[in-house]
Design an enzyme around this catalytic site. Structure first.
Site, PDB file in Angstrom:
ATOM      1  N   ASP A   8       0.923  -1.289   0.128  1.00 21.01           N
ATOM      2  CA  ASP A   8       0.123  -0.053   0.107  1.00 21.01           C
ATOM      3  C   ASP A   8       0.771   1.265   0.004  1.00 21.01           C
ATOM      4  O   ASP A   8       2.119   1.033   0.026  1.00 21.01           O
ATOM      5  CB  ASP A   8      -1.188  -0.018   1.269  1.00 21.01           C
ATOM      6  CG  ASP A   8      -1.960   1.248   1.177  1.00 21.01           C
ATOM      7  OD1 ASP A   8      -2.616   1.379   0.318  1.00 21.01           O
ATOM      8  OD2 ASP A   8      -2.055   1.898   2.321  1.00 21.01           O
ATOM      9  N   TYR A  40      -1.277   8.038  -3.011  1.00 20.71           N
ATOM     10  CA  TYR A  40      -1.659   7.218  -4.393  1.00 20.71           C
ATOM     11  C   TYR A  40      -2.705   7.948  -5.045  1.00 20.71           C
ATOM     12  O   TYR A  40      -2.910   8.170  -6.271  1.00 20.71           O
ATOM     13  CB  TYR A  40      -1.801   5.815  -4.343  1.00 20.71           C
ATOM     14  CG  TYR A  40      -0.574   5.153  -4.301  1.00 20.71           C
ATOM     15  CD1 TYR A  40       0.503   5.273  -4.219  1.00 20.71           C
ATOM     16  CD2 TYR A  40      -0.900   3.520  -4.062  1.00 20.71           C
ATOM     17  CE1 TYR A  40       1.868   4.677  -4.286  1.00 20.71           C
ATOM     18  CE2 TYR A  40       0.314   3.009  -3.962  1.00 20.71           C
ATOM     19  CZ  TYR A  40       1.520   3.307  -4.104  1.00 20.71           C
ATOM     20  OH  TYR A  40       2.737   2.347  -3.949  1.00 20.71           O
ATOM     21  N   GLY A  41      -3.725   8.496  -4.276  1.00 24.32           N
ATOM     22  CA  GLY A  41      -5.237   8.790  -4.762  1.00 24.32           C
ATOM     23  C   GLY A  41      -5.141  10.090  -5.437  1.00 24.32           C
ATOM     24  O   GLY A  41      -6.118  10.422  -6.184  1.00 24.32           O
ATOM     25  N   CYS A  72      -4.449  -1.843  -1.782  1.00 19.33           N
ATOM     26  CA  CYS A  72      -5.087  -0.649  -1.792  1.00 19.33           C
ATOM     27  C   CYS A  72      -5.982  -0.613  -3.203  1.00 19.33           C
ATOM     28  O   CYS A  72      -5.785  -0.943  -4.504  1.00 19.33           O
ATOM     29  CB  CYS A  72      -3.619   0.090  -2.311  1.00 19.33           C
ATOM     30  SG  CYS A  72      -3.743   1.682  -2.932  1.00 19.33           S
ATOM     31  N   THR A  74      -6.945   1.930  -4.725  1.00 22.03           N
ATOM     32  CA  THR A  74      -6.481   3.065  -5.927  1.00 22.03           C
ATOM     33  C   THR A  74      -5.381   2.248  -6.689  1.00 22.03           C
ATOM     34  O   THR A  74      -5.467   2.373  -8.060  1.00 22.03           O
ATOM     35  CB  THR A  74      -5.789   4.141  -5.223  1.00 22.03           C
ATOM     36  OG1 THR A  74      -6.616   4.664  -4.200  1.00 22.03           O
ATOM     37  CG2 THR A  74      -5.431   5.106  -6.119  1.00 22.03           C
ATOM     38  N   CYS A 184     -11.401   2.397   0.339  1.00 25.65           N
ATOM     39  CA  CYS A 184     -10.000   2.934   0.656  1.00 25.65           C
ATOM     40  C   CYS A 184      -9.587   2.125   1.740  1.00 25.65           C
ATOM     41  O   CYS A 184     -10.150   2.316   2.613  1.00 25.65           O
ATOM     42  CB  CYS A 184      -9.899   4.348   0.541  1.00 25.65           C
ATOM     43  SG  CYS A 184      -8.107   4.811   1.222  1.00 25.65           S
ATOM     44  N   THR A 185      -8.706   1.305   1.505  1.00 23.40           N
ATOM     45  CA  THR A 185      -8.157   0.544   2.736  1.00 23.40           C
ATOM     46  C   THR A 185      -7.543   1.471   3.810  1.00 23.40           C
ATOM     47  O   THR A 185      -7.960   0.697   5.172  1.00 23.40           O
ATOM     48  CB  THR A 185      -6.847  -0.284   2.201  1.00 23.40           C
ATOM     49  OG1 THR A 185      -5.813   0.643   1.771  1.00 23.40           O
ATOM     50  CG2 THR A 185      -7.041  -1.196   1.253  1.00 23.40           C
TER      51      THR A 185
HETATM   52  N1  DGL Z   1      -5.137   2.870   0.787  1.00 26.91           N
HETATM   53  C1  DGL Z   1      -5.343   3.503  -0.613  1.00 26.91           C
HETATM   54  C2  DGL Z   1      -6.547   2.985  -1.453  1.00 26.91           C
HETATM   55  O1  DGL Z   1      -7.015   1.849  -0.945  1.00 26.91           O
HETATM   56  C3  DGL Z   1      -5.014   4.805  -0.959  1.00 26.91           C
HETATM   57  C4  DGL Z   1      -4.588   5.975  -0.068  1.00 26.91           C
HETATM   58  C5  DGL Z   1      -3.739   7.051  -1.016  1.00 26.91           C
HETATM   59  O2  DGL Z   1      -4.123   7.854  -1.587  1.00 26.91           O
HETATM   60  O3  DGL Z   1      -2.339   6.837  -1.006  1.00 26.91           O
HETATM   61  O4  DGL Z   1      -7.045   3.497  -2.224  1.00 26.91           O
END
Ligand code: DGL
Length: 267
Positions: A8, A40-41, A72, A74, A184-185
């Protein structure tokens, strides 16, 4: 034994890793937080896919996992198909918002999905909406909630956490939603808060158990298991060269993993 690797951008995948590890204490595991590219998002899909392909190349050389769990939503939506194409010999398990069970459970015909900007804008959500034509999906992007969980989960006063969660739940309630998907995790750390604020009337959906079962069934396939490989140490790895923030040492201790930088781990 080759490890199962959970990936993640930060702490979001930990609930998946922790649940799996408790059920399978004998299986070696590695948790990798790509803090270098967090969040990441807010990235472009193509850019994130390129980052992940590079990262997986490095993971294969250093950790040599038997399975990669992209813990994750995303990263899964942005890159899972490309990762499978680039690394056809390696099984990947992805995480996608649990839209299907929520859609099946909804009586009002309106479900909410809470995720990152990339997840909420991703066509997957729209495709699912089309698949469940009778269900309307209310997507809400919550980048500030990702940031909150990543940096303040342990330090924020419980009332502040409750207030933030309440704001999102109320938004969904006003829309007439009766099922909310934590897409989102990172938000799994707030699952109890969401359930408390959402009850009665709104059910909350996540995917932790389903992912663990998927990993277990892959491990049960003899082609994935490496009975003769030497035992790999259970580790928490971080990208980047900066010394880990103290909170990472706390997570490593909670999970019983040894903390290291990915760059410093030799193949
Ligand atoms: N944990 C990520 C998800 O499940 C996203 C977090 C991020 O934006 O980095 O989408």
């Amino acid at each position: 034994m080759k490890p199962v690797l959970f990936l993640d951008s930060g702490i979001g995948g930990i609930p998946y890793c922790r649940y799996f590890h408790r059920r399978n204490p004998g299986q070696s595991i590695v948790y990798l937080a790509d803090r270098l590219h967090f969040p990441y998002g807010s990235r472009e899909k193509e850019e994130l896919a390129a980052v992940l392909i590079k990262l997986v190349e490095q993971i294969i050389q250093t950790v040599n996992p038997c399975i990669i769990v992209v813990a994750c939503n995303t990263a899964t939506l942005a890159a899972l198909a490309q990762l499978r194409e680039h690394f056809p010999a390696l099984p990947f398990v992805g995480t996608v918002p649990a839209v299907k069970p929520a859609a099946l459970a909804s009586k009002t015909g309106k479900i909410g999905v809470l995720g990152t900007e990339l997840t909420i804008n991703e066509s997957y959500i729209r495709e699912l909406a089309a698949q469940y034509a009778s269900v309307e999906i209310v997507g809400v992007a919550a980048p500030e909630l990702v940031e909150f969980v990543e940096s303040r989960l342990d330090s924020a006063p419980p009332e502040e956490t409750r207030e933030i969660v309440r704001r999102y739940v109320n938004r969904f309630r006003t829309e007439g939603v009766d099922a909310v998907v934590l897409g989102c995790t990172h938000f799994l750390f707030l699952e109890e808060d969401f359930r408390r604020e959402a009850a009665p009337g709104i059910a909350v959906f996540e995917s932790v158990k389903g992912i663990a079962q998927r990993i277990e069934s892959l491990l049960a396939e003899s082609s994935v298991r490496e009975e003769n490989a030497p035992d790999a140490p259970n580790r928490l790895l971080l990208t980047g060269t900066a010394a880990p923030e103290p909170s990472w040492a706390v997570w490593a201790e909670r999970l019983g993993l040894s903390l290291a930088l990915l760059n410093a781990v030799c193949p």
